[in-house]
Design a protein around this motif. Structure first.
Motif, PDB file in Angstrom:
ATOM      1  N   LEU A 159      37.694  59.894  55.929  1.00 46.60           N
ATOM      2  CA  LEU A 159      37.147  60.879  56.863  1.00 46.60           C
ATOM      3  C   LEU A 159      35.627  60.847  56.879  1.00 46.60           C
ATOM      4  O   LEU A 159      35.001  61.009  57.935  1.00 46.60           O
ATOM      5  N   PHE A 160      35.026  60.627  55.713  1.00 52.17           N
ATOM      6  CA  PHE A 160      33.568  60.549  55.634  1.00 52.17           C
ATOM      7  C   PHE A 160      33.050  59.379  56.474  1.00 52.17           C
ATOM      8  O   PHE A 160      32.064  59.519  57.218  1.00 52.17           O
ATOM      9  N   ALA A 161      33.712  58.232  56.376  1.00 46.65           N
ATOM     10  CA  ALA A 161      33.302  57.059  57.145  1.00 46.65           C
ATOM     11  C   ALA A 161      33.457  57.298  58.647  1.00 46.65           C
ATOM     12  O   ALA A 161      32.577  56.938  59.443  1.00 46.65           O
ATOM     13  N   VAL A 162      34.567  57.920  59.041  1.00 49.02           N
ATOM     14  CA  VAL A 162      34.796  58.209  60.458  1.00 49.02           C
ATOM     15  C   VAL A 162      33.757  59.210  60.969  1.00 49.02           C
ATOM     16  O   VAL A 162      33.240  59.077  62.087  1.00 49.02           O
ATOM     17  N   ALA A 163      33.440  60.226  60.146  1.00 59.24           N
ATOM     18  CA  ALA A 163      32.468  61.243  60.549  1.00 59.24           C
ATOM     19  C   ALA A 163      31.088  60.637  60.776  1.00 59.24           C
ATOM     20  O   ALA A 163      30.433  60.905  61.793  1.00 59.24           O
ATOM     21  N   VAL A 164      30.650  59.804  59.825  1.00 57.89           N
ATOM     22  CA  VAL A 164      29.335  59.172  59.964  1.00 57.89           C
ATOM     23  C   VAL A 164      29.317  58.233  61.169  1.00 57.89           C
ATOM     24  O   VAL A 164      28.366  58.222  61.958  1.00 57.89           O
ATOM     25  N   GLY A 165      30.386  57.452  61.319  1.00 53.95           N
ATOM     26  CA  GLY A 165      30.456  56.527  62.444  1.00 53.95           C
ATOM     27  C   GLY A 165      30.439  57.238  63.789  1.00 53.95           C
ATOM     28  O   GLY A 165      29.726  56.825  64.714  1.00 53.95           O
ATOM     29  N   SER A 166      31.205  58.326  63.910  1.00 54.56           N
ATOM     30  CA  SER A 166      31.235  59.066  65.170  1.00 54.56           C
ATOM     31  C   SER A 166      29.885  59.697  65.470  1.00 54.56           C
ATOM     32  O   SER A 166      29.451  59.759  66.628  1.00 54.56           O
ATOM     33  N   MET A 167      29.195  60.144  64.428  1.00 54.67           N
ATOM     34  CA  MET A 167      27.878  60.745  64.613  1.00 54.67           C
ATOM     35  C   MET A 167      26.858  59.701  65.059  1.00 54.67           C
ATOM     36  O   MET A 167      26.073  59.943  65.989  1.00 54.67           O
ATOM     37  N   VAL A 168      26.866  58.542  64.417  1.00 57.33           N
ATOM     38  CA  VAL A 168      25.918  57.475  64.769  1.00 57.33           C
ATOM     39  C   VAL A 168      26.105  57.049  66.220  1.00 57.33           C
ATOM     40  O   VAL A 168      25.144  56.936  66.991  1.00 57.33           O
ATOM     41  N   VAL A 169      27.361  56.818  66.615  1.00 61.39           N
ATOM     42  CA  VAL A 169      27.644  56.338  67.972  1.00 61.39           C
ATOM     43  C   VAL A 169      27.362  57.408  69.018  1.00 61.39           C
ATOM     44  O   VAL A 169      26.723  57.140  70.043  1.00 61.39           O
ATOM     45  N   ALA A 170      27.842  58.636  68.771  1.00 64.67           N
ATOM     46  CA  ALA A 170      27.682  59.703  69.761  1.00 64.67           C
ATOM     47  C   ALA A 170      26.208  60.005  70.031  1.00 64.67           C
ATOM     48  O   ALA A 170      25.798  60.167  71.191  1.00 64.67           O
ATOM     49  N   MET A 171      25.397  60.077  68.986  1.00 58.79           N
ATOM     50  CA  MET A 171      23.984  60.377  69.187  1.00 58.79           C
ATOM     51  C   MET A 171      23.227  59.188  69.766  1.00 58.79           C
ATOM     52  O   MET A 171      22.232  59.370  70.480  1.00 58.79           O
ATOM     53  N   ALA A 206      33.511  64.189  68.418  1.00 57.74           N
ATOM     54  CA  ALA A 206      34.619  63.622  69.188  1.00 57.74           C
ATOM     55  C   ALA A 206      35.068  64.541  70.317  1.00 57.74           C
ATOM     56  O   ALA A 206      35.533  64.064  71.353  1.00 57.74           O
ATOM     57  N   LEU A 207      34.925  65.854  70.133  1.00 53.77           N
ATOM     58  CA  LEU A 207      35.435  66.809  71.124  1.00 53.77           C
ATOM     59  C   LEU A 207      34.351  67.377  72.029  1.00 53.77           C
ATOM     60  O   LEU A 207      34.633  68.235  72.867  1.00 53.77           O
ATOM     61  N   TRP A 208      33.116  66.939  71.849  1.00 50.95           N
ATOM     62  CA  TRP A 208      32.016  67.412  72.693  1.00 50.95           C
ATOM     63  C   TRP A 208      32.267  67.028  74.149  1.00 50.95           C
ATOM     64  O   TRP A 208      32.678  65.910  74.455  1.00 50.95           O
ATOM     65  N   THR A 209      32.007  67.966  75.063  1.00 48.63           N
ATOM     66  CA  THR A 209      32.146  67.691  76.493  1.00 48.63           C
ATOM     67  C   THR A 209      30.780  67.347  77.082  1.00 48.63           C
ATOM     68  O   THR A 209      29.906  68.220  77.170  1.00 48.63           O
ATOM     69  N   PRO A 210      30.538  66.105  77.479  1.00 53.05           N
ATOM     70  CA  PRO A 210      29.226  65.701  78.009  1.00 53.05           C
ATOM     71  C   PRO A 210      28.885  66.438  79.309  1.00 53.05           C
ATOM     72  O   PRO A 210      29.757  66.703  80.126  1.00 53.05           O
ATOM     73  N   SER A 211      27.600  66.736  79.489  1.00 56.12           N
ATOM     74  CA  SER A 211      27.154  67.427  80.693  1.00 56.12           C
ATOM     75  C   SER A 211      27.119  66.505  81.901  1.00 56.12           C
ATOM     76  O   SER A 211      27.158  66.954  83.047  1.00 56.12           O
ATOM     77  N   GLY A 212      26.987  65.198  81.643  1.00 59.43           N
ATOM     78  CA  GLY A 212      26.913  64.234  82.741  1.00 59.43           C
ATOM     79  C   GLY A 212      25.500  63.992  83.241  1.00 59.43           C
ATOM     80  O   GLY A 212      25.285  63.173  84.138  1.00 59.43           O
ATOM     81  N   THR A 213      24.528  64.685  82.647  1.00 58.82           N
ATOM     82  CA  THR A 213      23.127  64.529  83.056  1.00 58.82           C
ATOM     83  C   THR A 213      22.406  63.572  82.110  1.00 58.82           C
ATOM     84  O   THR A 213      22.458  63.751  80.891  1.00 58.82           O
ATOM     85  N   MET A 214      21.770  62.574  82.660  1.00 60.15           N
ATOM     86  CA  MET A 214      21.029  61.605  81.862  1.00 60.15           C
ATOM     87  C   MET A 214      19.541  61.745  82.159  1.00 60.15           C
ATOM     88  O   MET A 214      19.107  61.585  83.311  1.00 60.15           O
ATOM     89  N   TRP A 215      18.741  62.043  81.157  1.00 53.73           N
ATOM     90  CA  TRP A 215      17.300  62.193  81.340  1.00 53.73           C
ATOM     91  C   TRP A 215      16.543  60.883  81.155  1.00 53.73           C
ATOM     92  O   TRP A 215      15.692  60.529  81.953  1.00 53.73           O
TER      93      TRP A 215
END
Length: 278
Positions: free
Chosen positions: A30-42, A115-124
């Motif tokens: 879970l720790f590996a998945v959490a770090v990986g999801s954070m790195v990719v999402a941000m 993983a469950l964040w809903t993107p706003s669709g706005t890109m700055w």
């Protein structure tokens, strides 16, 4: 601390081994998945995720996901929170597995957030060309800095292996000494500083990323105050002496030495502390 040998699970070596290894596998996966999801999402500015809540409820859902991490993460470090952690393992092993269950809960929180964040669709803004190279380098540096600070603080505690390894060996829980070496010579909170850097060095900026960065930076500035209050109760004058010579957050000229002109470094060694102190 309740002795491990008093539990039915601990009296059976095979059962203790299976329990300890099971918690360890779950924790580190879970720790590996959490770090990986954070790195990719941000990296993509929170613009790519699985959340699909329609507006305007998406902002309510995102706010709940964002707030739950610092709130629960901090509450679990209180006396009542540690009692809750102790109940997340079979009777007699909860206190020993507390560092492991703490990382498991924290990892699930981060996975849920990213993983469950809903993107706003706005890109700055999205870096490209030489700007992309620079931003990626800064982003990687921030994560390396975070890894280094976690190593200096005691990797076994930060990754949760401290708990399940102690159970596996049939020993009482022994926490690392108060960290004062490595990056902790420059800042009392290098983990929080590095964590804050990761949210500001991303190559993609959206309203989602800005909200995330502001909330997490606020947490990184305020959250350590609770940690330091606990350190003062546990280590007393030792922590006060260390705090006088090392700045709270950013290393500043003239703050790295004590009044006597010598670096303020508490005596080395390991300290066995109770469940209350952890």
């Amino acid at each position: 601390m309740r002795a491990i040998a008093s539990s039915p699970v601990a009296r059976k070596g095979g059962g203790r081994t299976v329990l300890a290894v099971s918690y360890g596998v779950v924790c580190h996966a879970l720790f590996a998945v959490a770090v990986g999801s954070m790195v990719v999402a941000m990296y993509f500015g929170m613009s790519r995720s699985f959340g699909r809540v329609p507006a305007p409820w998406s902002w309510v859902a995102n706010a709940a996901l964002l707030i739950q991490f610092p709130v629960v993460h901090s509450l679990l470090l209180t006396a009542r929170g540690r009692t809750v952690l102790a109940r997340l393992a079979p009777r007699g092993t909860g206190a020993t597995l507390a560092p492991t269950t703490y990382v498991i809960v924290g990892s699930l929180q981060l996975i849920g957030l990213f993983a469950l964040w809903t993107p706003s669709g706005t890109m700055w803004w999205q870096a490209d060309g030489s700007a992309l190279i620079v931003m990626v380098a800064l982003y990687v540096f921030a994560w390396v800095l975070l890894g280094k600070s976690m190593l200096d603080a005691g990797l076994s505690l930060q990754t949760g292996s401290l708990g399940w390894v102690a159970l596996l060996r049939g020993r009482k829980l022994v926490f690392p000494k108060m960290p004062t070496t490595g990056l902790f010579r420059l800042s009392r909170q290098p983990i929080y500083v590095a964590f804050a850097l990761t949210v500001w060095t991303v190559p993609t900026w959206t309203p989602d990323q800005l909200v995330l960065a502001l909330v997490f930076t606020t947490y990184c500035l305020v959250g350590p105050l609770l940690k330091e209050a606990r350190f003062r109760r546990v280590f007393g004058a030792e922590f006060d002496n260390y705090a006088r010579g090392v700045p709270y957050w950013l290393p500043l000229p003239g703050r790295l030495r004590g009044r006597s002109g010598r670096r303020c470094e508490p005596p080395a060694g390991r300290i066995r502390i109770s469940r209350r102190q952890g």
